[in-house]
Structures are given as C-alpha cells and as structure tokens.
Write a protein that holds these residues in place. Structure first.
Motif, PDB file in Angstrom:
ATOM      1  N   ASN A  36      -1.575  -5.226  -4.168  1.00  0.00           N
ATOM      2  CA  ASN A  36      -0.073  -4.613  -4.503  1.00  0.00           C
ATOM      3  C   ASN A  36      -0.260  -3.278  -5.250  1.00  0.00           C
ATOM      4  OD1 ASN A  36       1.166  -7.676  -4.818  1.00  0.00           O
ATOM      5  ND2 ASN A  36       1.655  -6.516  -3.219  1.00  0.00           N
ATOM      6  N   GLY A  37       0.304  -2.338  -4.627  1.00  0.00           N
ATOM      7  CA  GLY A  37       0.124  -1.036  -5.141  1.00  0.00           C
ATOM      8  C   GLY A  37      -1.095  -0.318  -5.107  1.00  0.00           C
ATOM      9  N   ALA A  38      -1.776  -0.765  -4.045  1.00  0.00           N
ATOM     10  CA  ALA A  38      -3.045   0.068  -3.614  1.00  0.00           C
ATOM     11  C   ALA A  38      -2.834   1.557  -3.174  1.00  0.00           C
ATOM     12  CB  ALA A  38      -3.778  -0.722  -2.888  1.00  0.00           C
ATOM     13  N   GLY A  39      -1.821   1.686  -2.374  1.00  0.00           N
ATOM     14  CA  GLY A  39      -1.282   2.894  -1.626  1.00  0.00           C
ATOM     15  C   GLY A  39      -1.072   2.569  -0.368  1.00  0.00           C
ATOM     16  N   LYS A  40      -1.077   1.716   0.152  1.00  0.00           N
ATOM     17  CA  LYS A  40      -1.031   1.307   1.674  1.00  0.00           C
ATOM     18  C   LYS A  40       0.148   2.006   2.389  1.00  0.00           C
ATOM     19  CE  LYS A  40      -1.224  -3.216   1.059  1.00  0.00           C
ATOM     20  NZ  LYS A  40      -1.324  -3.222  -0.485  1.00  0.00           N
ATOM     21  N   SER A  41       1.280   1.601   1.788  1.00  0.00           N
ATOM     22  CA  SER A  41       2.558   2.132   2.460  1.00  0.00           C
ATOM     23  C   SER A  41       2.551   3.695   2.278  1.00  0.00           C
ATOM     24  CB  SER A  41       3.741   1.443   1.756  1.00  0.00           C
ATOM     25  OG  SER A  41       3.916   0.220   1.820  1.00  0.00           O
ATOM     26  N   THR A  42       1.935   4.199   1.050  1.00  0.00           N
ATOM     27  CA  THR A  42       2.131   5.434   0.874  1.00  0.00           C
ATOM     28  C   THR A  42       1.223   6.272   2.019  1.00  0.00           C
ATOM     29  OG1 THR A  42       2.296   5.132  -1.486  1.00  0.00           O
ATOM     30  CG2 THR A  42       1.587   7.379  -1.023  1.00  0.00           C
ATOM     31  N   HIS A 190      -0.948  -8.601   4.372  1.00  0.00           N
ATOM     32  CA  HIS A 190      -1.688  -9.498   3.180  1.00  0.00           C
ATOM     33  C   HIS A 190      -2.326 -10.828   3.713  1.00  0.00           C
ATOM     34  CE1 HIS A 190      -0.755  -6.730  -0.196  1.00  0.00           C
ATOM     35  NE2 HIS A 190       0.467  -6.765   0.101  1.00  0.00           N
TER      36      HIS A 190
HETATM   37  N1  LIG Z   1       9.005   6.147  -5.054  1.00  0.00           N
HETATM   38  C1  LIG Z   1       8.081   5.972  -6.009  1.00  0.00           C
HETATM   39  N2  LIG Z   1       7.985   6.333  -7.068  1.00  0.00           N
HETATM   40  C2  LIG Z   1       6.847   6.277  -7.982  1.00  0.00           C
HETATM   41  N3  LIG Z   1       5.995   5.392  -7.733  1.00  0.00           N
HETATM   42  C3  LIG Z   1       5.843   4.798  -6.728  1.00  0.00           C
HETATM   43  C4  LIG Z   1       6.696   5.073  -5.683  1.00  0.00           C
HETATM   44  N4  LIG Z   1       6.581   4.276  -4.478  1.00  0.00           N
HETATM   45  C5  LIG Z   1       5.463   3.530  -4.934  1.00  0.00           C
HETATM   46  N5  LIG Z   1       4.908   3.962  -5.999  1.00  0.00           N
HETATM   47  C6  LIG Z   1       3.595   3.685  -6.765  1.00  0.00           C
HETATM   48  O1  LIG Z   1       2.714   4.196  -5.918  1.00  0.00           O
HETATM   49  C7  LIG Z   1       1.597   3.165  -5.970  1.00  0.00           C
HETATM   50  C8  LIG Z   1       1.316   2.842  -4.417  1.00  0.00           C
HETATM   51  O2  LIG Z   1       2.415   2.012  -3.825  1.00  0.00           O
HETATM   52  P1  LIG Z   1       2.604   1.539  -2.277  1.00  0.00           P
HETATM   53  O3  LIG Z   1       3.724   1.104  -2.007  1.00  0.00           O
HETATM   54  O4  LIG Z   1       1.903   2.690  -1.456  1.00  0.00           O
HETATM   55  O5  LIG Z   1       1.587   0.384  -2.462  1.00  0.00           O
HETATM   56  P2  LIG Z   1       0.937  -0.671  -1.442  1.00  0.00           P
HETATM   57  O6  LIG Z   1      -0.446  -0.640  -1.580  1.00  0.00           O
HETATM   58  O7  LIG Z   1       1.806  -0.414  -0.142  1.00  0.00           O
HETATM   59  O8  LIG Z   1       1.699  -1.915  -2.072  1.00  0.00           O
HETATM   60  P3  LIG Z   1       2.280  -3.411  -1.670  1.00  0.00           P
HETATM   61  O9  LIG Z   1       1.408  -4.259  -1.081  1.00  0.00           O
HETATM   62  O10 LIG Z   1       2.933  -3.988  -2.980  1.00  0.00           O
HETATM   63  O11 LIG Z   1       3.242  -3.000  -0.694  1.00  0.00           O
HETATM   64  C9  LIG Z   1       2.083   2.032  -6.673  1.00  0.00           C
HETATM   65  O12 LIG Z   1       1.604   2.030  -7.948  1.00  0.00           O
HETATM   66  C10 LIG Z   1       3.523   2.160  -6.685  1.00  0.00           C
HETATM   67  O13 LIG Z   1       4.019   1.475  -7.867  1.00  0.00           O
END
Ligand SMILES: Nc1ncnc2c1ncn2[C@@H]1O[C@H](COP(=O)(O)OP(=O)(O)OP(=O)(O)O)[C@@H](O)[C@H]1O
Length: 318
Positions: A36-42, A190
């Motif tokens: 969680n939070g690795a940056g996948k969705s970003t 996941h």
């Molecule tokens: N709008 C935002 N503002 C500030 N920080 C953000 C925002 N969106 C995501 N983050 C942070 O950026 C990092 C990457 O988030 P992201 O959603 O890309 O992770 P993820 O790998 O998709 O996580 P998950 O498995 O929980 O969906 C995380 O630390 C998250 O808290």
C-alpha cells in the motif's frame, strides 16, 4: 509498446514516484504489485496522462502521452479502481454512449458496441440494465467500455477486487484473449495468486521505485542468478543426499527420500551436464525440471531484500 523514462511525481510534501523507468512490450500482461502506498495508482494515472509528471516522459509507441493527451486517450483504455456505470442504461445503451464519447460515427456505434460485448462475452446481456448485473458482469461491462475503441494499451487498477473465484477465472480468460490480440496490459492487484494466472511479467514497486521488473517465468525459477532444479525419483533412494553430493558439482538445497531440490546456474549446458551425471550415477530419475516458486514467495523475498538494502544516502556539500 509503452516507454516510461525517469518519471518523478510529487504530491505536496511527498515524492510518490522516484525516477521510474520501464518498458512494456506489445502483447504482454504486466502485474503491477507493491505494498500500500508504493505508487501503483499514481504510476497508472501518469501513464494515462491524467496527471503531469514533475519530470520524465511516458511514450506510447511514438506518442508522448503528456504532450498529446487526447491522442493518447484514443490509443489507451483505463479502468480505475473505482468506476461508475449508468445503472439505468442497458448494456447496449451504455456501450453505445461510450462509443459516442469516443467519437465513433453514429452509424457504426451499434456494431462497435456489440463487438465489444462479444469480446467480453456479455452479448446475452445487451438488453439488461447495468444496475441489475452481478459484480463480475459489471466488471466485464466496464472493461468492454474501456476497450471498445480498440486501444493498444489497457490499464486496470485492482480489477478483481470483490469478484468471486469463478468471476476471477473469467476475468483471467478475458485478459489473456485481449493480450493475444496484441493489446499491452498493465494490471495492478494485491491478489498475487490471480495475477500469477494470467501475467507474463511482474513489475514490483516500493516507495515509488522499481524493485524488480522481469518475465514471470524467469522470476519464478531464478534466485539471484541461480536456478532451483527439482529432481523426482521413481522410488525412494537410500542416502539420496550423499549420493547426489558424491556426483560432485551439485549443491543440494533440500532432500527427501525420493525427491530433491538442487541449485544450478541459469546456463542450460550446466543443467545438461548435471542431468547426464545424475543418470550416469544410476539414480532412478523420473523428472528433472526448474522449480517454480509462487508469485507470493517471490514477492515476499524481493520485498524483504529491498527492505534490507541500506537507504540511499544524499550526498552533497559538507
Ligand atoms: N492526492 C494525494 N495527495 C497526497 N498524497 C497522496 C495522494 N494520493 C496518493 N498519495 C500518496 O502517494 C503515495 C502513493 O500512493 P498510490 O495511491 O499511488 O499508492 P498505491 O501503490 O496505489 O497504494 P494502494 O495499494 O494502497 O492502492 C502514498 O504514500 C499516498 O499516501
């Protein structure tokens, strides 16, 4: 083909992607995994040109997606983790509406909608309202909408969450078929066992950086440049470990009475020599094959190794 080069993205006060580079080959299905939070969705949002990177580029074939987002959207499909459907529209109406939004000429919309329904095997639901579909069928309708304009690149964020086992198996088949038609697919999840079922490649992210990116088949058999080989014997062999070690040049990882796991380097000629030696020693060998580790084992081992790596030191003027 998708090329990501030196991508950096910051949320206020937080670096979400730190110099990410990767290439996704045409017709591959890449599992995007990480805590969680690795940056996948970003990463997906940036590849979909929904956010601008701080620096770096994303190219889809010859197209810079951030310089030409509209053109890029015509070539890609994206199913985010939370998607909406128009519950009051039938499957056909929903697909035709999406076709209109994609700029498909009016005269062709029905054919395009029915083609997408056929591809996702929901033709028998064309007259049913989206609001009355099961979760698995809603997912299929959403994917049909995402691929209706024949994109070359498809991204799916957590597509199987909430699906029952048979709906998941159905989804695997759908994704494999799309890749066979030449679509490049990036899917985050996941649920590692499900990704293992249809992915050709694994991309691991941790703290905004790529930990690993390789074909699943390679990751499944190779540990730090070495291959684990499983040997099964036709019957129990007395003092099996001793007899294997007596051959020389074999490192025994584990040993039972009628099976063993040994290490080899990835060079096939080393394996050929090893196989010939085991047979020459008169052992009743029944099978000799690279041992495949589950994606979950690989993931946990790689993430553990990444955690144990010393943190990057910022070097600057003293
Ligand atoms: N709008 C935002 N503002 C500030 N920080 C953000 C925002 N969106 C995501 N983050 C942070 O950026 C990092 C990457 O988030 P992201 O959603 O890309 O992770 P993820 O790998 O998709 O996580 P998950 O498995 O929980 O969906 C995380 O630390 C998250 O808290």
């Amino acid at each position: 083909m998708l090329h990501v080069e030196n991508l950096i993205f910051d949320y206020p006060g937080h670096r979400a992607l730190n110099n990410v580079s990767l290439v996704l080959e045409r017709g591959t299905i890449t599992a995007l995994v990480g805590p969680n939070g690795a940056g996948k969705s970003t990463l997906m949002r940036l590849c979909a040109a929904l956010d601008q990177p701080f620096s770096g580029t994303v190219r889809l074939d010859d197209l810079d997606v951030h310089a030409n987002p509209r053109a890029a959207h015509r070539r890609m499909g994206f199913l985010p983790d939370f998607f909406g459907l128009y519950d009051e529209l039938t499957v056909r109406q929903g697909l035709m509406y999406r076709a209109a939004a994609q700029g498909v000429p009016r005269a062709q919309r029905r054919t395009v909608a029915e083609g997408a329904a056929e591809r996702l095997e929901i033709t028998d639901r064309l007259g049913q309202k989206a609001g009355t579909l099961s979760r698995g069928l809603r997912q299929r309708l959403a994917i049909a909408q995402a691929v209706l304009h024949e994109p070359t690149f498809l991204m799916l964020d957590e597509p199987a969450s909430g699906l029952d086992p048979s709906a998941r198996i159905g989804l695997s088949g759908v994704l494999r078929n799309l890749a066979r038609d030449g679509m490049t697919i990036l899917v985050s999840s996941h649920i590692l066992a499900e990704l293992e079922d249809y992915s050709t490649h694994i991309l691991m992210l941790r703290q905004g950086q790529v930990v690993d990116h390789a074909p699943l088949a390679v990751m499944g058999t190779v540990t730090e440049r070495r291959v684990e080989i499983r040997l099964d014997f036709a019957r129990p062999v007395a003092e099996l470990r001793k007899r294997l070690l007596a051959i020389g040049g074999i490192e025994v990882l584990s040993c039972g009475v009628d099976d063993a796991i040994v290490m080899s380097d990835p060079d096939p000629s080393t394996r050929a020599t090893m196989l010939a030696a085991v047979l020459a020693a008169g052992l009743p060998l029944a099978s000799f094959a690279p041992e495949r580790r589950s994606l979950q084992d690989i993931y946990l081992a790689r993430m553990k190794a990444a955690t144990e790596r010393p943190p990057l030191r910022l070097v600057g003027p003293q």
